[in-house]
Design an enzyme around this catalytic site. Structure first.
Site, PDB file in Angstrom:
ATOM      1  CG  PHE A  51     -18.531  26.549 -48.735  1.00  0.00           C
ATOM      2  CD1 PHE A  51     -17.385  27.048 -49.326  1.00  0.00           C
ATOM      3  CD2 PHE A  51     -19.074  25.384 -49.239  1.00  0.00           C
ATOM      4  CE1 PHE A  51     -16.789  26.405 -50.395  1.00  0.00           C
ATOM      5  CE2 PHE A  51     -18.491  24.727 -50.311  1.00  0.00           C
ATOM      6  CZ  PHE A  51     -17.355  25.234 -50.875  1.00  0.00           C
ATOM      7  CG  LEU A  52     -21.764  31.424 -44.427  1.00  0.00           C
ATOM      8  CD1 LEU A  52     -21.516  32.566 -43.447  1.00  0.00           C
ATOM      9  CD2 LEU A  52     -22.790  30.459 -43.840  1.00  0.00           C
ATOM     10  CB  CYS A  85     -17.882  15.720 -53.425  1.00  0.00           C
ATOM     11  SG  CYS A  85     -16.709  15.525 -54.766  1.00  0.00           S
ATOM     12  CE  LYS A  99     -17.366  23.360 -58.577  1.00  0.00           C
ATOM     13  NZ  LYS A  99     -16.360  23.344 -57.535  1.00  0.00           N
TER      14      LYS A  99
HETATM   15  C1  UGA Z   1     -16.288  19.808 -52.771  1.00  0.00           C
HETATM   16  C2  UGA Z   1     -15.351  20.459 -51.735  1.00  0.00           C
HETATM   17  O1  UGA Z   1     -15.477  21.876 -51.786  1.00  0.00           O
HETATM   18  C3  UGA Z   1     -13.900  20.059 -51.979  1.00  0.00           C
HETATM   19  O2  UGA Z   1     -13.087  20.584 -50.940  1.00  0.00           O
HETATM   20  C4  UGA Z   1     -13.817  18.533 -51.981  1.00  0.00           C
HETATM   21  O3  UGA Z   1     -12.501  18.098 -52.241  1.00  0.00           O
HETATM   22  C5  UGA Z   1     -14.723  17.964 -53.051  1.00  0.00           C
HETATM   23  O4  UGA Z   1     -16.078  18.382 -52.769  1.00  0.00           O
HETATM   24  C6  UGA Z   1     -14.595  16.466 -53.010  1.00  0.00           C
HETATM   25  O5  UGA Z   1     -14.964  15.856 -52.003  1.00  0.00           O
HETATM   26  O6  UGA Z   1     -13.982  15.894 -53.920  1.00  0.00           O
HETATM   27  P1  UGA Z   1     -17.001  20.406 -55.288  1.00  0.00           P
HETATM   28  O7  UGA Z   1     -17.982  19.279 -55.185  1.00  0.00           O
HETATM   29  O8  UGA Z   1     -16.162  20.518 -56.492  1.00  0.00           O
HETATM   30  O9  UGA Z   1     -15.969  20.366 -54.033  1.00  0.00           O
HETATM   31  O10 UGA Z   1     -17.849  21.729 -55.204  1.00  0.00           O
HETATM   32  P2  UGA Z   1     -18.054  22.956 -54.206  1.00  0.00           P
HETATM   33  O11 UGA Z   1     -17.433  24.147 -54.805  1.00  0.00           O
HETATM   34  O12 UGA Z   1     -17.690  22.619 -52.833  1.00  0.00           O
HETATM   35  O13 UGA Z   1     -19.647  23.117 -54.308  1.00  0.00           O
HETATM   36  C7  UGA Z   1     -20.527  22.049 -53.927  1.00  0.00           C
HETATM   37  C8  UGA Z   1     -21.969  22.466 -54.040  1.00  0.00           C
HETATM   38  O14 UGA Z   1     -22.298  23.412 -53.029  1.00  0.00           O
HETATM   39  C9  UGA Z   1     -22.328  23.137 -55.360  1.00  0.00           C
HETATM   40  O15 UGA Z   1     -23.582  22.642 -55.791  1.00  0.00           O
HETATM   41  C10 UGA Z   1     -22.425  24.615 -55.029  1.00  0.00           C
HETATM   42  O16 UGA Z   1     -23.304  25.314 -55.860  1.00  0.00           O
HETATM   43  C11 UGA Z   1     -22.939  24.548 -53.601  1.00  0.00           C
HETATM   44  N1  UGA Z   1     -22.582  25.746 -52.791  1.00  0.00           N
HETATM   45  C12 UGA Z   1     -21.290  26.022 -52.487  1.00  0.00           C
HETATM   46  C13 UGA Z   1     -23.605  26.548 -52.299  1.00  0.00           C
HETATM   47  O17 UGA Z   1     -24.809  26.321 -52.545  1.00  0.00           O
HETATM   48  N2  UGA Z   1     -23.279  27.631 -51.521  1.00  0.00           N
HETATM   49  C14 UGA Z   1     -21.995  27.938 -51.197  1.00  0.00           C
HETATM   50  O18 UGA Z   1     -21.778  28.930 -50.456  1.00  0.00           O
HETATM   51  C15 UGA Z   1     -20.969  27.108 -51.705  1.00  0.00           C
END
Ligand code: UGA
Length: 448
Positions: free
Chosen positions: A261-262, A272, A332
């Site tokens: 997550f960086l 979410c 994503k």
């Molecule tokens: C997120 C959480 O990761 C889950 O643990 C949680 O259960 C879920 O929300 C929820 O509350 O139901 P999700 O929304 O599926 O899961 O997606 P993520 O993989 O966490 O990504 C979220 C957003 O952050 C995306 O737009 C992604 O592109 C962005 N992101 C993620 C970044 O810009 N940089 C990163 O390093 C990681």
């Protein structure tokens, strides 16, 4: 011991859970009030795209371990516990709209009034701290007529990532059980012990309020981590030779911080993080607190869109009338979900400048069309998307886009130029064309 379970709300969270439980010796009855959805699932079709879900659904339907219904009566008769996985959308002011959770608990409780048995209600929808012990408990007692100890109640948050839901259900980092009493805790713990067997993950047992808070705090913390690195990315863009990717690598090597997550980019989207971060801010406000930190992470997230527009202008000059190709529309990679997608936010911004947009996505075109309509040209192939364009922008880092090289861009584009908004590419491989990336500082030009 409970081995007949219900799952209410067969969306991104509920359907994978229902299939996973059904694949592990539980008799599962899935309920959704959307009849079309139930008919589709009965045929073995999944209304959402999740890796491995279609295959697992077909298997559990064939084995007869998953049954589907839209009747609460039937669900209550055929189960002894039920996971509530219905949506909790946002109200216009950012607070949580608890309508679906309330309706579901009311329907379950009314059906329970007519059966003389102990029933365990497990809330998995994300709800503000205090909701289970107050609102949900009182609806349950009032509508079912049951007294404490005649029913069980837990808040049991989910931590599933979309696209990886099944993987995360079978291999969670932890299980959080917020139970109102000992018996509720024991029964839910036993369900998980039988589900995970030898590979039981760590468990934290607490009260429902702490469990509800853990869910919000986890998502807000992860969003904070992303906004933090995006703040650093803006600094890197001003420093000759700086690169946020290397900085993230270095920070992440500290075990206390961690590399995950960086990844700097367009920011966080999806169903979410944006919703939960706003709800958390609102909840703090209701408690008389002003979370400046949370306000700032929202601001940084927004500013990454302006940041991308600024980089686009630096590459192609005046945007009016330019043709821009956008690669990736899902919020994503690995999902067809476009809710709060940063790619769509970026497109909306470009459209204000009179830009002509061509877009490609391996899975999310249909869902994107519902939002963007005919304001965008949708392309079936990357090549078609690039043809005649002045700038290509990588907005969602689908692995297949990694294959893109400067030769392909030169061949198809009017002016070959690439803006990497998710740091998928090695800048060295695009030396012969115009290239920019989020978090990449200018090359230092030294005099002779
Ligand atoms: C997120 C959480 O990761 C889950 O643990 C949680 O259960 C879920 O929300 C929820 O509350 O139901 P999700 O929304 O599926 O899961 O997606 P993520 O993989 O966490 O990504 C979220 C957003 O952050 C995306 O737009 C992604 O592109 C962005 N992101 C993620 C970044 O810009 N940089 C990163 O390093 C990681």
């Amino acid at each position: 011991m409970i081995d007949r379970v219900g799952v209410v709300g067969l969306g991104y969270v509920g359907l994978p859970l229902a299939c996973a439980l059904a694949s592990k010796l539980f008799k599962v009855i899935g309920l959704d009030t959307d009849l079309e959805k139930i008919e589709l699932i009965k045929k073995g079709e999944t209304p959402v795209y999740e890796e491995g879900l279609q295959e697992l659904l077909k298997k559990v339907l064939e084995e007869g371990s998953l049954k589907l219904t839209s009747s609460y009566r039937e669900m209550i008769e055929e189960s002894d516990a039920c996971f509530v996985c219905v949506g909790t959308p946002s109200n216009p002011d950012g607070s949580v709209d608890l309508r679906y959770v309330k309706e579901t608990v009311e329907m379950i409780s009314e059906s329970l009034r007519w059966v003389d048995k102990y029933f365990l209600l497990i809330i998995r929808s994300t709800i503000p701290p205090g909701t289970t012990s107050n609102l949900i408990k009182s609806i349950l007692e009032e509508k079912s007529g049951k007294k404490p100890r005649q029913y069980g109640l837990c808040f049991n948050p989910e931590f599933l990532r979309e696209g990886r839901a099944l993987h995360d259900i079978f291999n969670p980092d932890r299980i959080i059980i917020g139970a109102i009493d000992e018996k509720s805790k024991e029964l839910l713990l036993d369900i998980y012990k039988r589900f995970h067997g030898e590979s039981m993950p760590p468990v934290l047992i607490t009260n429902p309020t702490n469990a509800e808070l853990i869910k919000y705090a986890s998502n807000v913390f992860l969003a904070t981590k992303i906004s933090f690195i995006n703040m650093i990315s803006q600094l890197c863009q001003r420093l000759p030779n700086a690169d946020v990717k290397v900085v993230a690598e270095g920070i992440g090597m500290d075990k206390r911080i961690g590399r995950e997550f960086l990844d700097a980019g367009l920011g966080w989207g999806g169903s979410c993080f944006p919703k939960d971060v706003k709800a958390f801010l609102k909840f703090g406000e209701e408690m008389g607190l002003c979370f400046k930190l949370v306000e700032s992470i929202i601001e940084i997230n927004e500013s990454q869109i302006e940041n991308a527009v600024k980089l686009a202008k630096e590459l192609v000059g005046n945007l009016n009338g330019k043709k821009i190709s956008i690669l990736g529309l899902a919020f994503k990679p690995g999902t067809d979900d476009v809710r709060e997608s940063r790619a769509i936010r970026l497109i909306e911004e470009f459209l204000k400048y009179g830009v002509e947009i061509k877009a490609h996505d391996p899975k999310a075109l249909e869902k994107a069309k519902k939002i963007l309509g005919n304001r965008v040209n949708y392309c079936k192939t990357v090549e078609e998307c690039l043809t005649g364009s002045d700038l290509c922008i990588l907005a969602t880092e689908w692995p297949e886009y990694k294959k893109l090289n400067q030769e392909t861009l030169k061949r198809h584009m009017r002016i070959p130029a690439l803006l990497d908004c998710r740091r998928l590419y090695d800048p060295e491989e695009f030396r012969e064309i115009k290239f920019a990336a989020i978090g990449l500082g200018p090359k230092e030009v030294r005099g002779p």
